[in-house]
Motif scaffolding. Sequence first.
Motif, mmCIF file in Angstrom:
data_model
loop_
_atom_site.group_PDB
_atom_site.id
_atom_site.type_symbol
_atom_site.label_atom_id
_atom_site.label_comp_id
_atom_site.label_asym_id
_atom_site.label_seq_id
_atom_site.Cartn_x
_atom_site.Cartn_y
_atom_site.Cartn_z
ATOM 1 N N VAL A 1 -4.095 2.926 8.254
ATOM 2 C CA VAL A 1 -2.872 2.191 7.918
ATOM 3 C C VAL A 1 -2.996 1.564 6.523
ATOM 4 C CG1 VAL A 1 -1.471 0.182 8.538
ATOM 5 C CG2 VAL A 1 -2.194 1.785 10.306
ATOM 6 N N PHE A 2 -4.181 1.071 6.161
ATOM 7 C CA PHE A 2 -4.373 0.545 4.806
ATOM 8 C C PHE A 2 -4.159 1.657 3.775
ATOM 9 C CE2 PHE A 2 -7.642 -2.618 6.701
ATOM 10 C CZ PHE A 2 -6.614 -3.454 7.105
ATOM 11 N N SER A 3 -4.620 2.850 4.100
ATOM 12 C CA SER A 3 -4.426 3.979 3.181
ATOM 13 C C SER A 3 -2.942 4.260 2.987
ATOM 14 C CB SER A 3 -5.117 5.226 3.737
ATOM 15 O OG SER A 3 -6.504 5.011 3.881
ATOM 16 N N ILE A 4 -2.211 4.235 4.076
ATOM 17 C CA ILE A 4 -0.772 4.474 3.987
ATOM 18 C C ILE A 4 -0.109 3.359 3.186
ATOM 19 C CG2 ILE A 4 1.350 4.586 5.359
ATOM 20 C CD1 ILE A 4 -0.400 5.924 7.584
ATOM 21 N N ALA A 5 -0.572 2.132 3.380
ATOM 22 C CA ALA A 5 -0.003 1.012 2.629
ATOM 23 C C ALA A 5 -0.234 1.195 1.130
ATOM 24 C CB ALA A 5 -0.615 -0.311 3.107
ATOM 25 N N ALA A 6 -1.427 1.661 0.757
ATOM 26 C CA ALA A 6 -1.708 1.894 -0.661
ATOM 27 C C ALA A 6 -0.810 2.992 -1.212
ATOM 28 C CB ALA A 6 -3.179 2.260 -0.837
#
Lengths: 232, 232
Positions: A175-180
């Motif tokens: 999810v952090f990757s998607i946020a980035a």
Amino acid sequence: MPIAEPASDEGVTDGRLLRGQSTRKQVLDAAERLFAEFGFDGVSIRQIAQEATVPLASVGFHGGTKIELFKTVIERRVNEVSAARSEALARMKARPQPPTLHELVAAYLGPYLDCAVDDDPQRRAYARLVARMSDHDRWYPTVRDLYDPLAREYLSAIAEAGPAVDRERLSAAFVFSIAAMLHLVSTRRRIGGLLGNENVDRDPSIEAMRGALIDFCVGGIRGAGFEQPNDR
Amino acid sequence: MPIAEPASDEGVTDGRLLRGQSTRKQVLDAAERLFAEFGFDGVSIRQIAQEATVPLASVGFHGGTKIELFKTVIERRVNEVSAARSEALARMKARPQPPTLHELVAAYLGPYLDCAVDDDPQRRAYARLVARMSDHDRWYPTVRDLYDPLAREYLSAIAEAGPAVDRERLSAAFVFSIAAMLHLVSTRRRIGGLLGNENVDRDPSIEAMRGALIDFCVGGIRGAGFEQPNDR
DNA sequence: GTCTATATGTAGATAGAC
DNA sequence: GTCTATCTACATATAGAC
């Protein structure tokens, strides 16, 4: 409240249907552009009508209520991104070698980034619109229904290719990757701003940052495991 | 348009000033909560007045225009986070050993996460408000003025502690880290959703995800360099 | 500093003629 | 399917009595 369906093919090409389809497309396109730039609450139906150069009532006729129009715009293109992601995953799974973490991240982020830099400004607007709504609990039910099923498949594949780590940490890292990824599409201004380019208007392009983003996400997902020491 | 300044100390405690200070605080607190939850365009001045239990005109008197009120709310607490970050950086620099990448990331993200889980719900609202506005070019000038100077200092320190990499990639990796941090504060629903907890309302807490976030960012910044192979 | 009253414009939505 | 006209509610902002 009557919402026009994609005009039924009654074997008619008498101009009414053709005009209806054209008006409907103008409304959805204008809404896509404006919602992407100003957000749901920052746009009025009147603005959409003006942008689409149609009368106010046509927006309601073709789009229904404001919130129905918004969801229609979101759903219209979801498959353009999801199909590419899904096919890439299927291809990797069909191979003898299992996919690597780097391949999986690139395959998930790639189609969305492609959309964000497409030649068609309308598709680029869609990418920004998705970025804009993905940060808010308000739209999560929509995001979940449209994007989470495939994201879960990727998460499972990443769990096999990635570091040994408990599932919640891995989900968080994904999810952090998607946020980035979404942030990169929303704005590049801060990347340039931190370099002291404030007076310059040239932000780095999405394309120029694609490699940096993917490497960041791969490293981050690895880092969420326990492979590397936490140096002190 | 007269905006009330923090009441001047004329040696008066006649109740007018005290009441004025109290009303002003009620207005700013209510605005902070509502802007955090619904965004700038999703809140009306009437809602703020009702939430603050003050008459409509008091919002204008103490807050000025809507946009002035918004900026006042943002600026009010900026030092609560920045001071902690700044002091932590100064302490690390005063040591004989140079700070590690992990220390720098933890020192930058920590004070904001602390704010997001503070006992005071008002401070928690501020953290969500900052997360909500940081994704949009519209508010970047404000973010830049308030947060970028210190972020640049951290970026320089990270450049010394982190992998050898060109400055733009490193800036991007730092901004991606901040995006992940902000997303965690905005919503945790998707982290749980991808695990199949859709029917469960218990999202992982920010505190539980703090370590995962910091490890993800450290790994990501390392990955933005060329230290690790890109596996195939 | 407070608060009622109001000025002035815009919001979303739809009725009804064509 | 189109489009004018309009309904009702709400928006931001401020004047002016206290």
